[in-house]
Design a protein around this motif. Structure first.
Motif, PDB file in Angstrom:
ATOM      1  N   LEU A  35       1.047   4.111  -2.930  1.00 38.30           N
ATOM      2  CA  LEU A  35       0.865   5.528  -2.630  1.00 38.30           C
ATOM      3  C   LEU A  35       2.009   6.345  -3.206  1.00 38.30           C
ATOM      4  O   LEU A  35       1.797   7.426  -3.778  1.00 38.30           O
ATOM      5  CB  LEU A  35       0.772   5.745  -1.120  1.00 38.30           C
ATOM      6  N   TYR A  89      -3.306   4.854   3.855  1.00 38.65           N
ATOM      7  CA  TYR A  89      -2.663   5.084   2.572  1.00 38.65           C
ATOM      8  C   TYR A  89      -3.683   5.461   1.491  1.00 38.65           C
ATOM      9  O   TYR A  89      -3.407   6.312   0.630  1.00 38.65           O
ATOM     10  CB  TYR A  89      -1.865   3.851   2.146  1.00 38.65           C
ATOM     11  N   ARG A  90      -4.851   4.870   1.541  1.00 37.34           N
ATOM     12  CA  ARG A  90      -5.906   5.239   0.596  1.00 37.34           C
ATOM     13  C   ARG A  90      -6.355   6.685   0.847  1.00 37.34           C
ATOM     14  O   ARG A  90      -6.523   7.462  -0.101  1.00 37.34           O
ATOM     15  CB  ARG A  90      -7.086   4.282   0.741  1.00 37.34           C
ATOM     16  N   SER A  91      -6.520   7.041   2.130  1.00 37.47           N
ATOM     17  CA  SER A  91      -6.926   8.411   2.466  1.00 37.47           C
ATOM     18  C   SER A  91      -5.900   9.420   1.997  1.00 37.47           C
ATOM     19  O   SER A  91      -6.238  10.466   1.417  1.00 37.47           O
ATOM     20  CB  SER A  91      -7.147   8.536   3.979  1.00 37.47           C
ATOM     21  N   PRO A 117      -8.948   0.179   2.101  1.00 40.76           N
ATOM     22  CA  PRO A 117      -9.309   1.256   3.033  1.00 40.76           C
ATOM     23  C   PRO A 117      -8.245   1.404   4.123  1.00 40.76           C
ATOM     24  O   PRO A 117      -7.675   0.418   4.597  1.00 40.76           O
ATOM     25  CB  PRO A 117     -10.647   0.784   3.614  1.00 40.76           C
ATOM     26  N   ALA A 138       0.829  -1.206   0.000  1.00 41.56           N
ATOM     27  CA  ALA A 138       0.000   0.000   0.000  1.00 41.56           C
ATOM     28  C   ALA A 138       0.862   1.255   0.000  1.00 41.56           C
ATOM     29  O   ALA A 138       0.570   2.228  -0.704  1.00 41.56           O
ATOM     30  CB  ALA A 138      -0.929  -0.005   1.213  1.00 41.56           C
ATOM     31  N   ILE A 168      -6.160   4.347  -7.526  1.00 40.17           N
ATOM     32  CA  ILE A 168      -6.486   4.469  -6.105  1.00 40.17           C
ATOM     33  C   ILE A 168      -7.374   3.328  -5.633  1.00 40.17           C
ATOM     34  O   ILE A 168      -7.263   2.865  -4.495  1.00 40.17           O
ATOM     35  CB  ILE A 168      -7.160   5.840  -5.823  1.00 40.17           C
ATOM     36  N   ASP A 169      -8.241   2.834  -6.498  1.00 39.55           N
ATOM     37  CA  ASP A 169      -9.126   1.741  -6.101  1.00 39.55           C
ATOM     38  C   ASP A 169      -8.360   0.471  -5.766  1.00 39.55           C
ATOM     39  O   ASP A 169      -8.925  -0.456  -5.161  1.00 39.55           O
ATOM     40  CB  ASP A 169     -10.143   1.446  -7.205  1.00 39.55           C
ATOM     41  N   ARG A 170      -7.096   0.406  -6.157  1.00 39.25           N
ATOM     42  CA  ARG A 170      -6.290  -0.766  -5.812  1.00 39.25           C
ATOM     43  C   ARG A 170      -5.797  -0.711  -4.369  1.00 39.25           C
ATOM     44  O   ARG A 170      -5.250  -1.694  -3.869  1.00 39.25           O
ATOM     45  CB  ARG A 170      -5.094  -0.878  -6.754  1.00 39.25           C
ATOM     46  N   LEU A 171      -5.963   0.439  -3.739  1.00 40.99           N
ATOM     47  CA  LEU A 171      -5.549   0.586  -2.347  1.00 40.99           C
ATOM     48  C   LEU A 171      -6.678   0.158  -1.413  1.00 40.99           C
ATOM     49  O   LEU A 171      -7.831   0.563  -1.602  1.00 40.99           O
ATOM     50  CB  LEU A 171      -5.172   2.036  -2.050  1.00 40.99           C
ATOM     51  N   ASP A 197     -14.329   8.661   0.810  1.00 40.53           N
ATOM     52  CA  ASP A 197     -13.366   9.005  -0.237  1.00 40.53           C
ATOM     53  C   ASP A 197     -13.716  10.341  -0.881  1.00 40.53           C
ATOM     54  O   ASP A 197     -12.844  11.182  -1.130  1.00 40.53           O
ATOM     55  CB  ASP A 197     -13.328   7.911  -1.305  1.00 40.53           C
TER      56      ASP A 197
END
Length: 343
Positions: free
Chosen positions: A225, A251-253, A248, A221, A243-246, A283
């Motif tokens: 990023l 790191y996604r935020s 929740p 992750a 981003i959808d590969r990250l 998101d």
């Protein structure tokens, strides 16, 4: 130079006098570095000339560095030994860097060991980093191996970081294999964070696919990023698709926030269109909240127009807060009037 060498064996004092005359003569030619030239032909005469000049108050740090840089090309051990005979400790750092720059090109492992012989930590750090960088210019994978051999953990991580810029991102296989073999997990992750974005500049899809095949959990992750953040300025639409590969989490935020800010600096309307088109939820709120301060800073009128189109909620409130702060700095009365119109 041959005459001076022969004269030095017969009459050292006369040889020093003639060497000094040669230095003065060459010094009048701006295209020639007399100390460098004299060092190549007669290192002992150059050393004596520098010592004499220093005693007479002619204190040129540049000349000393030129002497050690030239001598270390052919006699690095002798150059290293002479460091401890310098007439002033203030010369030690510059001369030492010149020695290790050259020594690392011919015998980096010995140079790295010798770099640790300085008494103070600051000089040790400077000399070690010079060895790492000089070696990495010629052989980046060797430089990475040298960096990984350093015992001090903090210095090892810094050294690993120095080598990454020299690794070949066009043919990343050997570099990735060498990074994977690093003994320290934090150094390894630091190397991935720096190298994978460089790899993505050449082959973005290849970099993303490699991460998903070889890294998982927080490491994967974090690396995703790093690639998304680096690609945001180059191709934000492509970066947004990753981003959808990250999963929740933090790191996604961070990816949503960083991508939105970078995209807004480039094209605020496109960034807003993308952010507002995200499914309602965390998101979308993150992206819009990150967009707010950028828009308020760049174009307050555009920001006011966009916020008026947003549905009620936390994202709109954050946007309105940023606009009000920006307006208050420039026109408090107008800010109060605008706030009063907010429903």
């Amino acid at each position: 130079s041959s005459i001076l060498q022969a004269l030095d064996r017969i009459d050292p004092e006369r040889a020093r006098e003639e060497s000094a005359r040669l230095v003065n003569l060459l010094g009048n030619n701006r295209g020639i570095d007399p100390i460098a030239l004299l060092t190549r032909s007669n290192p002992e005469a150059a050393w004596q000339s520098l010592q004499s000049d220093w005693a007479l108050g002619k204190k040129s740090h540049r000349d000393w560095q030129a002497f050690f840089a030239v001598l270390a090309e052919t006699e690095p051990r002798r150059a290293h030994q002479l460091l401890w005979e310098l007439p002033d400790e203030n010369l030690l750092t510059g001369a030492g860097l010149a020695v290790f720059e050259a020594w690392a090109r011919s015998d980096p492992w010995t140079a790295l060991a010798a770099a640790s012989e300085f008494k103070d930590r600051d000089r040790v750090h400077s000399m070690v980093m010079r060895v790492i960088e000089s070696s990495s210019r010629g052989d980046p994978l060797q430089g990475l191996g040298l960096a990984d051999s350093i015992d001090d953990r903090n210095m090892r991580r810094q050294a690993v970081s120095r080598t990454i810029q020299f690794l070949n991102a066009d043919s990343p296989g050997p570099a990735l294999a060498s990074i994977a073999a690093l003994r320290d997990g934090q150094s390894r992750q630091l190397a991935y964070d720096q190298f994978l974005p460089r790899m993505a500049e050449v082959n973005p899809t290849g970099a993303i696919n490699w991460i998903e095949r070889n890294l998982d959990g927080p490491s994967g992750a974090r690396s995703l990023l790093a690639v998304i953040s680096s690609q945001a300025a180059k191709d934000p639409q492509l970066a947004s698709a990753w981003i959808d590969r990250l999963p929740p989490g933090q790191y996604r935020s961070r990816a949503f926030s960083q991508l939105t800010r970078t995209w807004a600096d480039r094209n605020a309307e496109q960034a807003y269109e993308w952010a507002s088109g995200l499914p309602r939820g965390g998101d979308r709120d993150l992206a819009l909240a990150a967009l707010a301060p950028v828009l308020a800073r760049k174009d307050i009128e555009q920001a006011m127009g966009l916020v008026s189109e947003m549905p009620s909620g936390r994202a709109r409130e954050a946007f309105e807060h940023q606009i009000a702060m920006k307006m208050a700095l420039e026109d408090p009365e107008a800010a109060l009037g605008w706030v009063g119109q907010i429903e």
